[in-house]
Write an enzyme that holds these catalytic residues in place. Structure first.
Site, short mmCIF file in Angstrom:
data_model
loop_
_atom_site.label_atom_id
_atom_site.label_comp_id
_atom_site.label_asym_id
_atom_site.label_seq_id
_atom_site.Cartn_x
_atom_site.Cartn_y
_atom_site.Cartn_z
N ARG A 141 1.09 -10.44 7.35
CA ARG A 141 0.83 -9.28 6.66
C ARG A 141 2.11 -8.47 7.02
NH1 ARG A 141 -3.89 -9.69 9.56
NH2 ARG A 141 -3.18 -7.72 10.58
N ARG A 180 -10.11 0.52 15.20
CA ARG A 180 -10.01 1.31 14.26
C ARG A 180 -10.92 0.73 13.17
NH1 ARG A 180 -4.42 1.50 10.95
NH2 ARG A 180 -4.77 -0.83 10.68
N HIS A 199 -6.00 -7.19 13.84
CA HIS A 199 -4.68 -6.55 13.67
C HIS A 199 -4.28 -5.95 15.16
CE1 HIS A 199 -1.76 -3.81 11.48
NE2 HIS A 199 -2.44 -2.65 11.86
N TYR A 244 13.83 31.20 5.65
CA TYR A 244 12.64 31.94 5.77
C TYR A 244 12.48 32.00 7.28
CZ TYR A 244 10.78 31.07 1.06
OH TYR A 244 10.74 31.09 -0.45
N CYS A 267 12.63 24.52 3.10
CA CYS A 267 11.80 25.14 2.23
C CYS A 267 11.42 24.16 1.14
CB CYS A 267 12.61 26.36 1.25
SG CYS A 267 13.72 27.33 2.22
N LYS A 297 0.78 -1.30 -0.05
CA LYS A 297 -0.04 0.09 -0.15
C LYS A 297 1.00 1.31 0.13
CE LYS A 297 -0.02 -0.68 4.91
NZ LYS A 297 -0.89 -0.82 6.17
N ASP A 343 11.77 23.48 -2.12
CA ASP A 343 12.54 22.85 -2.97
C ASP A 343 14.02 22.76 -2.53
OD1 ASP A 343 10.44 23.03 -4.60
OD2 ASP A 343 10.80 25.20 -4.84
C1 LIG Z 1 -0.24 -1.78 6.60
C2 LIG Z 1 -0.59 -3.17 7.30
C3 LIG Z 1 0.13 -4.04 7.62
C4 LIG Z 1 1.58 -4.22 7.46
O1 LIG Z 1 2.14 -3.49 8.51
P1 LIG Z 1 3.90 -3.47 8.80
O2 LIG Z 1 3.99 -2.85 10.14
O3 LIG Z 1 4.29 -2.34 7.80
O4 LIG Z 1 4.47 -4.57 8.69
C5 LIG Z 1 -0.62 -5.05 8.38
N1 LIG Z 1 -1.84 -5.10 8.52
C6 LIG Z 1 -2.56 -4.08 8.35
C7 LIG Z 1 -4.00 -3.91 8.65
C8 LIG Z 1 -2.08 -3.14 7.63
O5 LIG Z 1 -2.69 -1.81 7.35
#
Ligand SMILES: *Cc1c(COP(=O)(O)O)cnc(C)c1O
Length: 385
Positions: free
Chosen positions: A224, A143, A172, A269, A316, A46, A318
């Protein structure tokens, strides 16, 4: 060795570039597999593979037999399909009902992220199915996810609807804190044990929990993993000792200007930095327009010829400025020199992130389209000849 793997020729003209070391990626896949046991990798690609380039990263991962890819939004999934990626693609984010038919069209796995999403999928399955879905369970992150108590009913209703295949169930973790992770896992396992016929595919681990509590992942079907693949996670910080992951990205730019400033003069700046002595200031071609956080102003460091120098004044859009020291000394920094923003020869991406109270993920994800990605690696170079 620089390869032209999916990178336009204009890259050579850009002062800034992100080098992506594909051999480091391949190495990290081997390390992750060592932790994951029998579970297969679902690679999180992602956010453009955390800024590394989703299509390129997916193609390299395909070569090393990664068969599952995770994205956050349907658009990311469609982009991968259009690039010819045919492996399983899981959209981990919540769908909006209007998008459901596109999941079917592009063979993307739907996350049942709430009771409402289950209802929407059930309502459209007869016209738009067949859907492949994974149920996400909220075990404490709060979440997304179906509350554990609602899962038996949701699972039963999904299964009773023609045109829906419930392939997986997952959760998760909110932290790598051992106690709370095990608490979340306990809720998940108790739920799964209570189901007569749980979905066959199960996944719980992300990079942090895989490295910290590998035993919680080994019996699952998938893990994951994002950050560990790109070397953005420091293993010793999550409790394991084999600090063997390699950062895949190195961000470099160039000194495009040098000047001497006198005591009392200010830089950039808002005049937030004042020279206390006569010194040389190098201007580097990189800024928040490239995705660098403005909070690096007066806080970050860069590497030039292997030595660290402080960013002075406000960063800045750039450019930013670096104090490279006494103008009477032997000149260590010259016009056109390479500047390492993070990676070998400069601060590590993790160190740089920590210096501004963020995480390495945010730095690589934040790089904008203006920063060309250059793919390096012996194996790639060989594969192309
Ligand atoms: C992004 C994501 C992961 C991967 O997490 P990492 O910490 O980068 O390994 C796993 N599960 C879900 C739901 C995520 O959104």
């Amino acid at each position: 060795m620089i390869s032209n793997f999916h990178t336009p020729p204009s890259i050579a003209l850009s002062p800034i570039r992100a080098e992506v070391d594909l051999d480091a990626l391949r190495h990290n896949v081997r390390v992750v597999r060592g932790y994951a046991g029998d579970a297969a990798i679902m690679a999180a690609i992602k956010a453009d593979a955390y800024g590394h380039g989703a299509i390129q990263i997916a193609k390299v991962l395909q070569e090393v037999d990664v068969k599952h890819f995770a994205v956050a939004s349907i658009n990311e999934g469609i982009e991968l399909r259009e690039a010819g990626i045919e492996e399983a693609i899981y959209v981990l984010g919540a769908p909006i009902p209007e998008a459901l038919s596109a999941y079917v069209r592009h063979h993307l796995v739907v996350t049942i992220s709430s009771v409402e999403v289950a209802d929407a999928v059930i309502a459209t399955a007869s016209q738009t199915g067949p859907f492949v879905v994974h149920i996400k369970v909220d075990t404490g992150m709060h979440r997304l996810g179906v509350p554990p108590g609602d899962v038996p009913d949701v699972l039963g209703r999904l299964r009773a609807t023609p045109g829906i295949s419930v392939e997986g169930i997952w959760t998760h973790f909110a932290t790598v804190d051992r106690t709370f992770t095990l608490e979340q896992l306990g809720r998940f396992d108790a739920l799964v044990a209570s189901l007569d016929d749980p979905p066959p595919v199960m996944h719980v681990a992300n990079s942090g929990t895989l490295l910290f509590l590998p035993e919680t992942s080994r019996e699952r079907t998938l893990v994951r993993i994002g950050g560990a693949l790109y070397g953005l996670v420091v293993e010793h910080r999550v409790g394991t000792k084999e600090a063997d992951l390699q950062p895949a990205m190195r961000l470099v730019s160039h000194v495009v200007h040098l000047q001497i400033v006198e005591p009392g003069e200010t830089v950039s700046y808002g005049r937030t930095w004042t020279a206390e002595r006569q010194t040389r200031i190098a201007t580097v071609s990189a800024g928040y327009g490239d995705g660098l956080p403005r909070s690096l102003s007066n806080r970050g460091v860069v590497g030039i010829h292997g030595k660290l120098y402080p960013i002075v004044g406000r960063l800045c859009m750039d450019m930013f400025m670096v104090d490279v020291g006494n103008p009477d000394a032997a000149q260590e920094v010259g016009f056109g020199d390479e500047v390492v923003l993070f990676g070998e020869g400069g601060p590590s991406v993790v160190e740089l992130a920590e210096s501004i109270d963020t995480i390495a993920y945010e730095l690589t994800c934040g790089l904008t389209h203006r920063v060309p990605r250059v793919y390096l690696g012996e194996e790639t170079a060989r594969a192309e000849t």
